[in-house]
Design a protein around this motif. Sequence first.
Motif, PDB file in Angstrom:
ATOM      1  N   ASP A 157      -5.409 -16.436  -2.813  1.00  0.00           N
ATOM      2  CA  ASP A 157      -6.516 -16.897  -3.913  1.00  0.00           C
ATOM      3  C   ASP A 157      -6.192 -16.062  -5.076  1.00  0.00           C
ATOM      4  N   ALA A 158      -6.735 -16.353  -6.374  1.00  0.00           N
ATOM      5  CA  ALA A 158      -6.555 -16.136  -7.312  1.00  0.00           C
ATOM      6  C   ALA A 158      -6.651 -14.544  -7.640  1.00  0.00           C
ATOM      7  N   PHE A 159      -7.580 -13.826  -6.925  1.00  0.00           N
ATOM      8  CA  PHE A 159      -7.473 -12.384  -6.889  1.00  0.00           C
ATOM      9  C   PHE A 159      -6.605 -11.779  -6.193  1.00  0.00           C
ATOM     10  N   ALA A 160      -5.955 -12.328  -5.200  1.00  0.00           N
ATOM     11  CA  ALA A 160      -4.838 -11.789  -4.508  1.00  0.00           C
ATOM     12  C   ALA A 160      -3.465 -12.118  -5.270  1.00  0.00           C
ATOM     13  N   ILE A 161      -3.497 -13.080  -5.999  1.00  0.00           N
ATOM     14  CA  ILE A 161      -2.639 -13.098  -7.220  1.00  0.00           C
ATOM     15  C   ILE A 161      -2.497 -12.109  -8.159  1.00  0.00           C
ATOM     16  N   ALA A 162      -3.603 -12.045  -8.645  1.00  0.00           N
ATOM     17  CA  ALA A 162      -3.882 -11.059  -9.710  1.00  0.00           C
ATOM     18  C   ALA A 162      -3.359  -9.453  -9.337  1.00  0.00           C
ATOM     19  N   GLN A 163      -3.840  -9.228  -7.929  1.00  0.00           N
ATOM     20  CA  GLN A 163      -3.630  -8.074  -7.390  1.00  0.00           C
ATOM     21  C   GLN A 163      -2.141  -7.939  -7.472  1.00  0.00           C
ATOM     22  N   GLY A 179       5.392   6.567  -5.842  1.00  0.00           N
ATOM     23  CA  GLY A 179       4.029   5.764  -6.106  1.00  0.00           C
ATOM     24  C   GLY A 179       4.349   4.505  -6.265  1.00  0.00           C
ATOM     25  N   GLY A 180       5.277   4.237  -7.139  1.00  0.00           N
ATOM     26  CA  GLY A 180       5.690   2.710  -7.570  1.00  0.00           C
ATOM     27  C   GLY A 180       6.412   1.916  -6.533  1.00  0.00           C
ATOM     28  N   VAL A 181       7.379   2.406  -5.917  1.00  0.00           N
ATOM     29  CA  VAL A 181       7.698   1.848  -4.730  1.00  0.00           C
ATOM     30  C   VAL A 181       6.569   1.670  -3.567  1.00  0.00           C
ATOM     31  N   GLY A 182       5.599   2.602  -3.574  1.00  0.00           N
ATOM     32  CA  GLY A 182       4.561   2.193  -2.486  1.00  0.00           C
ATOM     33  C   GLY A 182       3.719   1.068  -2.770  1.00  0.00           C
ATOM     34  N   LEU A 183       3.733   0.927  -4.141  1.00  0.00           N
ATOM     35  CA  LEU A 183       2.791  -0.336  -4.548  1.00  0.00           C
ATOM     36  C   LEU A 183       3.443  -1.383  -4.006  1.00  0.00           C
ATOM     37  N   LEU A 184       4.599  -1.688  -3.676  1.00  0.00           N
ATOM     38  CA  LEU A 184       5.214  -2.702  -3.386  1.00  0.00           C
ATOM     39  C   LEU A 184       5.286  -3.005  -1.896  1.00  0.00           C
ATOM     40  N   ALA A 185       4.816  -1.972  -0.958  1.00  0.00           N
ATOM     41  CA  ALA A 185       5.009  -1.864   0.503  1.00  0.00           C
ATOM     42  C   ALA A 185       4.213  -3.099   0.916  1.00  0.00           C
ATOM     43  N   PRO A 186       4.531  -3.833   2.088  1.00  0.00           N
ATOM     44  CA  PRO A 186       3.834  -4.797   2.738  1.00  0.00           C
ATOM     45  C   PRO A 186       2.583  -4.437   3.157  1.00  0.00           C
ATOM     46  N   TRP A 187       2.276  -3.016   3.542  1.00  0.00           N
ATOM     47  CA  TRP A 187       1.356  -2.941   4.261  1.00  0.00           C
ATOM     48  C   TRP A 187       0.113  -2.222   3.421  1.00  0.00           C
ATOM     49  N   TRP A 188      -1.203  -2.553   3.719  1.00  0.00           N
ATOM     50  CA  TRP A 188      -2.079  -2.315   2.681  1.00  0.00           C
ATOM     51  C   TRP A 188      -2.446  -0.718   2.609  1.00  0.00           C
ATOM     52  N   VAL A 230      -0.312   1.529   2.969  1.00  0.00           N
ATOM     53  CA  VAL A 230       0.649   2.222   2.117  1.00  0.00           C
ATOM     54  C   VAL A 230       0.267   2.020   0.655  1.00  0.00           C
ATOM     55  N   ARG A 231       0.057   0.837   0.280  1.00  0.00           N
ATOM     56  CA  ARG A 231      -0.160   0.480  -1.009  1.00  0.00           C
ATOM     57  C   ARG A 231      -1.519   1.203  -1.748  1.00  0.00           C
ATOM     58  N   PHE A 232      -2.498   1.139  -0.887  1.00  0.00           N
ATOM     59  CA  PHE A 232      -3.648   2.059  -1.061  1.00  0.00           C
ATOM     60  C   PHE A 232      -3.413   3.439  -1.434  1.00  0.00           C
ATOM     61  N   LEU A 238      -6.658   0.962  -8.968  1.00  0.00           N
ATOM     62  CA  LEU A 238      -7.747   0.433  -7.765  1.00  0.00           C
ATOM     63  C   LEU A 238      -7.922  -0.884  -7.506  1.00  0.00           C
ATOM     64  N   VAL A 239      -8.094  -1.618  -8.729  1.00  0.00           N
ATOM     65  CA  VAL A 239      -8.081  -3.171  -8.530  1.00  0.00           C
ATOM     66  C   VAL A 239      -6.899  -3.686  -7.826  1.00  0.00           C
ATOM     67  N   ALA A 240      -5.726  -3.248  -7.955  1.00  0.00           N
ATOM     68  CA  ALA A 240      -4.507  -3.550  -7.661  1.00  0.00           C
ATOM     69  C   ALA A 240      -4.183  -3.376  -5.894  1.00  0.00           C
ATOM     70  N   VAL A 241      -5.159  -2.309  -5.637  1.00  0.00           N
ATOM     71  CA  VAL A 241      -4.963  -2.048  -4.238  1.00  0.00           C
ATOM     72  C   VAL A 241      -5.978  -2.100  -3.199  1.00  0.00           C
ATOM     73  N   ILE A 242      -7.012  -2.466  -3.844  1.00  0.00           N
ATOM     74  CA  ILE A 242      -8.078  -2.582  -2.833  1.00  0.00           C
ATOM     75  C   ILE A 242      -8.302  -3.878  -1.949  1.00  0.00           C
TER      76      ILE A 242
END
Length: 131
Positions: A2-8, A65-74, A76-78, A127-131
Motif C-alpha cells: 500500500d501507499a504507506f508501505a511504499i512511503a516507509q 544504523g543506516g545499513v540496519g534500515l535496509l534489513a529485511p527483518w522488521w 532489525v529495522r525498528f 519512527l514513521v519509516a520503521v513502525i
Amino acid sequence: MDAFAIAQLVLRILFALIFIGMGATHFVPRVRKAMAAMIPAGLAGPERRWAPTLVTVSGIAEIIGGVGLLAPWWGVRFAAGLGLIALLIAVFPANVQAAREPERFGPAAVPVVPRAIGQALLGVLLLVAVI
C-alpha cells in the motif's frame, strides 16, 4: 504494497543513504577534526582525548544504523531506527557547541532552535519509516 508501505520504504532508503554517507564523513580527516572540535569539553575528556573516539563511535553507529534500515527483518529495522533516534539525541550537545561558535564552525553552526526542530522532525520521520 500500500501507499504507506511504499512511503516507509522510500524513507528508509533515503535515511539509509543519508546516515551511511554522513557516517562515512566521520573518517574524512578534515571533517573528522571539525567534528572532534564540536564535542563539548565535558564529553571530550581531559585534553580532549576522547573526542576522536566519540567521532569514530558516532560514525560507525550511523553506518550500522543506516545499513540496519535496509534489513529485511522488521525487528532489525525498528532497532536501527530507535538507535539512530538515540544517536540524534546523543550528538545534540555537539550541535549546541557548534551553534555557540558560528565563526569557527561555519555552516555546521545551525542555531539551536532550528537544529532541535530539525532533529525532532528527523526522529519522527525515522519512527514513521520503521513502525
